[in-house]
Design a protein around this motif. Sequence first.
Motif, PDB file in Angstrom:
ATOM      1  N   ALA A  92       0.835  -1.207   0.000  1.00  0.00           N
ATOM      2  CA  ALA A  92       0.000   0.000   0.000  1.00  0.00           C
ATOM      3  C   ALA A  92       0.870   1.257   0.000  1.00  0.00           C
ATOM      4  CB  ALA A  92      -0.926  -0.006   1.209  1.00  0.00           C
ATOM      5  N   GLY A  93       1.951   1.223   0.782  1.00  0.00           N
ATOM      6  CA  GLY A  93       2.844   2.385   0.832  1.00  0.00           C
ATOM      7  C   GLY A  93       3.492   2.663  -0.514  1.00  0.00           C
ATOM      8  N   ILE A  94       3.952   1.599  -1.172  1.00  0.00           N
ATOM      9  CA  ILE A  94       4.572   1.782  -2.496  1.00  0.00           C
ATOM     10  C   ILE A  94       3.544   2.302  -3.505  1.00  0.00           C
ATOM     11  CG2 ILE A  94       5.713   0.583  -4.406  1.00  0.00           C
ATOM     12  CD1 ILE A  94       6.867  -1.359  -2.316  1.00  0.00           C
ATOM     13  N   LEU A  95       2.300   1.778  -3.391  1.00  0.00           N
ATOM     14  CA  LEU A  95       1.250   2.240  -4.306  1.00  0.00           C
ATOM     15  C   LEU A  95       0.902   3.711  -4.084  1.00  0.00           C
ATOM     16  CD1 LEU A  95      -1.156  -0.843  -4.427  1.00  0.00           C
ATOM     17  CD2 LEU A  95       0.446  -0.041  -6.184  1.00  0.00           C
ATOM     18  N   VAL A  96       1.073   4.181  -2.861  1.00  0.00           N
ATOM     19  CA  VAL A  96       0.888   5.620  -2.607  1.00  0.00           C
ATOM     20  C   VAL A  96       1.881   6.429  -3.445  1.00  0.00           C
ATOM     21  CG1 VAL A  96       1.238   7.434  -0.876  1.00  0.00           C
ATOM     22  CG2 VAL A  96      -0.125   5.421  -0.316  1.00  0.00           C
ATOM     23  N   GLY A  97       3.120   5.954  -3.498  1.00  0.00           N
ATOM     24  CA  GLY A  97       4.113   6.614  -4.337  1.00  0.00           C
ATOM     25  C   GLY A  97       3.731   6.565  -5.807  1.00  0.00           C
ATOM     26  N   THR A  98       3.241   5.393  -6.246  1.00  0.00           N
ATOM     27  CA  THR A  98       2.801   5.255  -7.638  1.00  0.00           C
ATOM     28  C   THR A  98       1.667   6.221  -7.954  1.00  0.00           C
ATOM     29  OG1 THR A  98       3.381   2.898  -7.555  1.00  0.00           O
ATOM     30  CG2 THR A  98       1.940   3.616  -9.352  1.00  0.00           C
ATOM     31  N   LEU A  99       0.698   6.306  -7.034  1.00  0.00           N
ATOM     32  CA  LEU A  99      -0.445   7.214  -7.235  1.00  0.00           C
ATOM     33  C   LEU A  99       0.014   8.673  -7.287  1.00  0.00           C
ATOM     34  CD1 LEU A  99      -3.481   7.726  -7.404  1.00  0.00           C
ATOM     35  CD2 LEU A  99      -3.563   7.705  -4.893  1.00  0.00           C
ATOM     36  N   ALA A 100       0.931   9.027  -6.394  1.00  0.00           N
ATOM     37  CA  ALA A 100       1.447  10.408  -6.394  1.00  0.00           C
ATOM     38  C   ALA A 100       2.145  10.714  -7.718  1.00  0.00           C
ATOM     39  CB  ALA A 100       2.414  10.597  -5.229  1.00  0.00           C
ATOM     40  N   GLY A 101       2.928   9.761  -8.219  1.00  0.00           N
ATOM     41  CA  GLY A 101       3.591   9.959  -9.503  1.00  0.00           C
ATOM     42  C   GLY A 101       2.592  10.074 -10.640  1.00  0.00           C
ATOM     43  N   ALA A 102       1.522   9.258 -10.582  1.00  0.00           N
ATOM     44  CA  ALA A 102       0.490   9.316 -11.624  1.00  0.00           C
ATOM     45  C   ALA A 102      -0.218  10.665 -11.607  1.00  0.00           C
ATOM     46  CB  ALA A 102      -0.518   8.185 -11.417  1.00  0.00           C
ATOM     47  N   ILE A 103      -0.458  11.197 -10.413  1.00  0.00           N
ATOM     48  CA  ILE A 103      -1.090  12.526 -10.307  1.00  0.00           C
ATOM     49  C   ILE A 103      -0.178  13.582 -10.925  1.00  0.00           C
ATOM     50  CG2 ILE A 103      -1.798  14.318  -8.672  1.00  0.00           C
ATOM     51  CD1 ILE A 103      -2.726  12.045  -6.805  1.00  0.00           C
ATOM     52  N   ASN A 104       1.103  13.535 -10.578  1.00  0.00           N
ATOM     53  CA  ASN A 104       2.053  14.492 -11.163  1.00  0.00           C
ATOM     54  C   ASN A 104       2.085  14.376 -12.689  1.00  0.00           C
ATOM     55  OD1 ASN A 104       2.934  15.685  -8.766  1.00  0.00           O
ATOM     56  ND2 ASN A 104       4.550  14.167  -8.449  1.00  0.00           N
ATOM     57  N   GLY A 105       2.183  13.142 -13.174  1.00  0.00           N
ATOM     58  CA  GLY A 105       2.274  12.925 -14.611  1.00  0.00           C
ATOM     59  C   GLY A 105       1.023  13.372 -15.345  1.00  0.00           C
ATOM     60  N   ALA A 106      -0.145  13.027 -14.778  1.00  0.00           N
ATOM     61  CA  ALA A 106      -1.405  13.398 -15.430  1.00  0.00           C
ATOM     62  C   ALA A 106      -1.565  14.911 -15.494  1.00  0.00           C
ATOM     63  CB  ALA A 106      -2.577  12.766 -14.671  1.00  0.00           C
ATOM     64  N   LEU A 107      -1.176  15.600 -14.431  1.00  0.00           N
ATOM     65  CA  LEU A 107      -1.319  17.059 -14.418  1.00  0.00           C
ATOM     66  C   LEU A 107      -0.334  17.723 -15.380  1.00  0.00           C
ATOM     67  CD1 LEU A 107      -1.815  17.689 -10.577  1.00  0.00           C
ATOM     68  CD2 LEU A 107      -3.528  17.846 -12.392  1.00  0.00           C
ATOM     69  N   VAL A 108       0.901  17.231 -15.400  1.00  0.00           N
ATOM     70  CA  VAL A 108       1.898  17.817 -16.306  1.00  0.00           C
ATOM     71  C   VAL A 108       1.513  17.595 -17.761  1.00  0.00           C
ATOM     72  CG1 VAL A 108       4.290  17.610 -17.130  1.00  0.00           C
ATOM     73  CG2 VAL A 108       3.824  17.693 -14.677  1.00  0.00           C
ATOM     74  N   VAL A 109       1.125  16.355 -18.078  1.00  0.00           N
ATOM     75  CA  VAL A 109       0.774  16.036 -19.467  1.00  0.00           C
ATOM     76  C   VAL A 109      -0.579  16.625 -19.851  1.00  0.00           C
ATOM     77  CG1 VAL A 109       0.222  14.152 -21.045  1.00  0.00           C
ATOM     78  CG2 VAL A 109       2.162  13.939 -19.490  1.00  0.00           C
ATOM     79  N   GLY A 110      -1.554  16.479 -18.941  1.00  0.00           N
ATOM     80  CA  GLY A 110      -2.915  16.921 -19.265  1.00  0.00           C
ATOM     81  C   GLY A 110      -3.052  18.432 -19.331  1.00  0.00           C
ATOM     82  N   LEU A 111      -2.422  19.127 -18.390  1.00  0.00           N
ATOM     83  CA  LEU A 111      -2.568  20.579 -18.332  1.00  0.00           C
ATOM     84  C   LEU A 111      -1.470  21.318 -19.080  1.00  0.00           C
ATOM     85  CD1 LEU A 111      -3.591  20.970 -14.559  1.00  0.00           C
ATOM     86  CD2 LEU A 111      -5.080  20.791 -16.570  1.00  0.00           C
TER      87      LEU A 111
END
Length: 331
Positions: A92-111
């Motif tokens: 779960a802890g590692i997936l938190v890191g994955t989710l945080a990275g996905a949020i960063n990536g989606a915002l950078v690419v999407g916006l």
Amino acid sequence: MRLLTLASRHRVVIILGLTLVISALVVPGYFSASTLGLGLDRAATIGLIAIGLTVLLISGQIDLSGGAVFALAGIVSVILQREIGILPAVIAGILVGTLAGAINGALVVGLKVNSLVLTLATMLIFRSLAHWITNSQPVTGTDIMLSLALAKIYLDVFTIRSALFIILIVLLHFWLTRTIPGRNVFAVGSNPAAAKESGIASDRVVFLGFVFAGTLAGLAGVLQSLVTNTGSPVFGSELTVAVIAAVVVGGTRLEGGRGSALGTLGGVLTIGSLTIAMEFQSVPAYVQQVVSGLILILLVVLDRAVTTKGRAPGTRPALIRDNPITQGGKT
């Protein structure tokens, strides 16, 4: 100019060599197995985050939220131990890191926003979440024996964490140099528009780069919390500069398009060696941060001095070329 070029090309070897020589002169027994093992284990924390940042910088992006993700992932893995058990909590802890990275990536690419500014904002959000979850207090895990097992030294030098770092850096070297997706990262960092015209999905490369970086920051945070049996919202608050310095010392350019896993290994060993030597000399932590900052400034100036002459007039770095910031938010 030729001397500067030569120094820049071999800077990781020069800086690491000087660091080791000076450290050996001021710290008795510096090359003993126990000291080297301690230094490698300390460097592994920086190194795991640096692996993810290496890929991002090569692709022309940057992530400043790694230290905050490091703390948040560790806290989640510690808090959930009593509820779901240690192994599921680790995942779960590692997936938190994955989710945080996905949020960063989606915002950078999407916006289509600058990754430096975006991850500076998410860094504040992730750090605030860590304080909110823990009420700004450290939280403890359930199994101190696991911490002792993870801190155990094998073959006189390696801990589980440092061995994992070495394995991952070798795998990254293979991926960057021997696979098409790895080479695509360099193409995106060198010229995203040309890479897109060549059929490379630049946005997907950037997004997955952020996911990879977030996952590695989460993994580093979980391991740190397991080793110390503690999760804290202040963990990783001073890691960002050290990680960036390590990657840049290794020859990865902040502007993207150039870098290597083995260079990052050299940079991480340099920063780790320097840190251990200063700690043995009881140098305060804030002075260590000053040293890391000065090294980073020196290398950026050196790299700029070498590359500016060879760059075509009007050419701008990838990090700002595709995400320009202008007044009023217009591009």
